[in-house]
Design an enzyme around this catalytic site. Structure first.
Site, PDB file in Angstrom:
ATOM      1  CD  GLU A 229    -124.593 -26.415 -29.040  1.00  0.00           C
ATOM      2  OE1 GLU A 229    -124.758 -27.146 -30.045  1.00  0.00           O
ATOM      3  OE2 GLU A 229    -124.834 -25.199 -29.026  1.00  0.00           O
TER       4      GLU A 229
ATOM      5  CD  GLU B 126    -122.651 -24.671 -33.179  1.00  0.00           C
ATOM      6  OE1 GLU B 126    -123.409 -24.532 -34.138  1.00  0.00           O
ATOM      7  OE2 GLU B 126    -122.640 -25.688 -32.473  1.00  0.00           O
TER       8      GLU B 126
HETATM    9  O1  IFM Z   1    -129.370 -27.207 -32.452  1.00  0.00           O
HETATM   10  C1  IFM Z   1    -128.057 -26.889 -32.781  1.00  0.00           C
HETATM   11  C2  IFM Z   1    -127.551 -25.748 -31.931  1.00  0.00           C
HETATM   12  O2  IFM Z   1    -128.362 -24.617 -32.045  1.00  0.00           O
HETATM   13  C3  IFM Z   1    -126.159 -25.353 -32.354  1.00  0.00           C
HETATM   14  N1  IFM Z   1    -125.283 -26.502 -32.384  1.00  0.00           N
HETATM   15  C4  IFM Z   1    -125.756 -27.699 -33.028  1.00  0.00           C
HETATM   16  C5  IFM Z   1    -127.146 -28.067 -32.553  1.00  0.00           C
HETATM   17  C6  IFM Z   1    -127.638 -29.342 -33.266  1.00  0.00           C
HETATM   18  O3  IFM Z   1    -127.677 -29.136 -34.627  1.00  0.00           O
END
Ligand code: IFM
Length: 470
Positions: free
Chosen positions: A380, A182
């Protein structure tokens, strides 16, 4: 005859191919703890979390889930979930305490042991090289204009060296290498809004930082390919952006936000140029940035998409003062108003994020059309809810429903022939949720941070059973 929920799940499960990666995801600073052990250097998150008034409840990742000492047990927890894959990140400052030079043998040994445990358990490891914990020494290394960290081009070169050494050492034993997690989030929250490390609030830094992150990625891909044959990709945060109406003004606003949130990184990587909608920002990029574009556009083996929610937007109805990302766009003559989640009529998670599973389908379909990645993973997806332990159990039907609805969209994508090959639930454990500290729980396992006891939530039990088709 009506289908029961169990029958429905079974039918849905059958839509996933046999070799699908079923996983969970975590990140080093959020779970490891042991921030000063075995020669680890400090990272910008160690510094930021210890800065007053930055983190909810003044929480830090000093101990987090103590995964550094409990990783063997945690791998057993993954096995108990029936997962066959695990995405984790390496802490750069465990490997190179100052962000450069010889690797720290004890840092290498930790990830060696973690990989041994995963491989022995039959769990395919996906290693992320950078999940936001820049070595503090690099934040302090300044260029000729006194810019440090990701604003300094040198950081991209240091990252490439680190990536090369990681690929040389670990490449043959991991299933996939993810360069950055990200980059949009650490660019914007770390340098524009200041909510994340290193805490800068400088609109003019955003595009410089983004460009150096992209360059770091491109150089790293080259270095990884020199060192091993392991598939390489990147994990990008993506949110479907939808206009409230199909008026040209709202569509314009949606395109502008989409360019910033979804294409700022993907366009240079897959198309070799920045999104045309962001032209107004080109002067904020480093001089001669076009020379780097071919390096950035290295072919990738897979794209990781982190999806949580959508944006619903319109052109602002009145002259409003925007904040953060919206301020950036407003600054460039592209005013965008994001409709508050609570006003959209859909359920929201404990974090206040809209539950909008269809956006996962819509965004991945768009990614497939725009970039045609060879392989796609959802690196994710998950939800935070204020879980409570009652009589030794955590009952979290909302998270179960969230997972079910998003997996339903995954099944539809697969049916459409979109090459979705893995799903990593965020997260294995409740953990340190950055500026929110420990107040937001995303885990399939509940963690009691006082005792470090892990308890499988009912959503985790559902995921476990779904994976094996029960
Ligand atoms: O916890 C975070 C992660 O580190 C990166 N993506 C989003 C998740 C939830 O906010």
């Amino acid at each position: 005859m009506k289908t029961t929920p169990l029958e429905y799940n079974k039918t849905m499960r059958e839509k996933f191919p046999k070799n699908f990666f079923w996983g969970t995801a975590t990140a080093a600073y959020q779970i490891e703890g042991a921030v000063l052990e075995d020669g680890k250097g400090t990272s910008i998150w160690d510094t930021f979390a210890h800065t007053k008034n930055k983190i909810h409840n003044a929480d830090t990742g000093d101990f987090a889930c103590d995964h550094y000492h409990r990783f063997k047990d945690d791998v057993r927890l993954m096995q108990a979930l029936n997962t066959n894959a695990y995405r984790f990140s390496a802490a750069w400052s465990r490997i190179q305490p100052n962000g450069k030079g010889k690797p720290n043998p004890k840092g290498i040994a930790f990830y060696d042991q973690l990989l041994d445990a995963l491989l022995e358990a039959g769990i395919a490891p996906f290693m992320t090289l950078y999940h936001w914990d820049l070595p503090q020494a690099l934040e302090e290394t300044r260029d000729s204009e006194s810019r440090g960290g990701w604003a300094n081009r040198d950081t991209a070169l240091r990252f490439a060296e680190y990536a090369h050494l990681m690929a040389q050492h670990f490449g043959s034993r991991v299933e996939g290498i993810i360069t950055l997690n990200e980059p949009l989030v650490f660019t914007m929250l770390g340098h524009v809004t200041g909510q994340h490390a290193p805490g800068h609030t400088d609109l003019s830094l955003a595009f410089r930082v983004a460009h150096h992150a992209l360059l770091a990625h491109g150089l790293a891909v080259q270095g990884i390919r020199e060192a091993c044959k392991t598939p390489v990709g990147i994990a990008l945060s993506m949110s479907y952006v939808e206009p409230v109406t199909d008026s040209s003004e709202d569509v314009f606003a949606a395109n502008a936000l989409d360019a910033l949130m979804n294409r700022l990184f993907a366009d240079p990587i897959y198309k070799g140029h920045y999104p045309p909608e962001l032209e107004a920002f080109l002067p904020a990029l480093p001089e001669n940035f076009t020379d780097d574009l071919p390096t950035i556009a290295q072919p990738l083996d897979f794209l990781g998409v982190n999806y949580y929610f959508r944006y619903l937007v319109q052109t602002p109805k009145a002259n409003s003062t925007a904040e953060g990302v919206a301020a950036l766009l407003q600054f460039a003559g592209m005013p965008v108003e994001i409709i508050p989640e609570a006003a959209r009529g859909n359920p929201t998670t404990g974090f206040g994020w809209e539950v909008y599973p269809k956006g996962l389908y819509q965004q991945l379909e768009k990614v497939h059309l725009d970039y045609a990645p060879k392989h796609i993973f959802i690196t994710e997806n998950g939800a935070a809810y204020p879980d409570e332990m009652r009589d030794g159990a955590v009952h979290d039907p909302e998270r179960r429903r969230y997972l079910e609805l998003h997996l339903e969209q995954c099944a539809l994508l697969i049916e459409q022939g979109i090459p979705l090959e893995g799903y990593f639930c965020w997260s294995l454990l409740d953990n340190f949720e950055w500026a929110e500290g420990y107040s937001q729980r995303f885990g399939l396992y509940h963690v009691d941070f006082a005792t470090q006891q892990r308890t499988l939530k009912s959503s985790g039990a559902w995921y476990r059973d779904f994976i094996v088709g029960l």
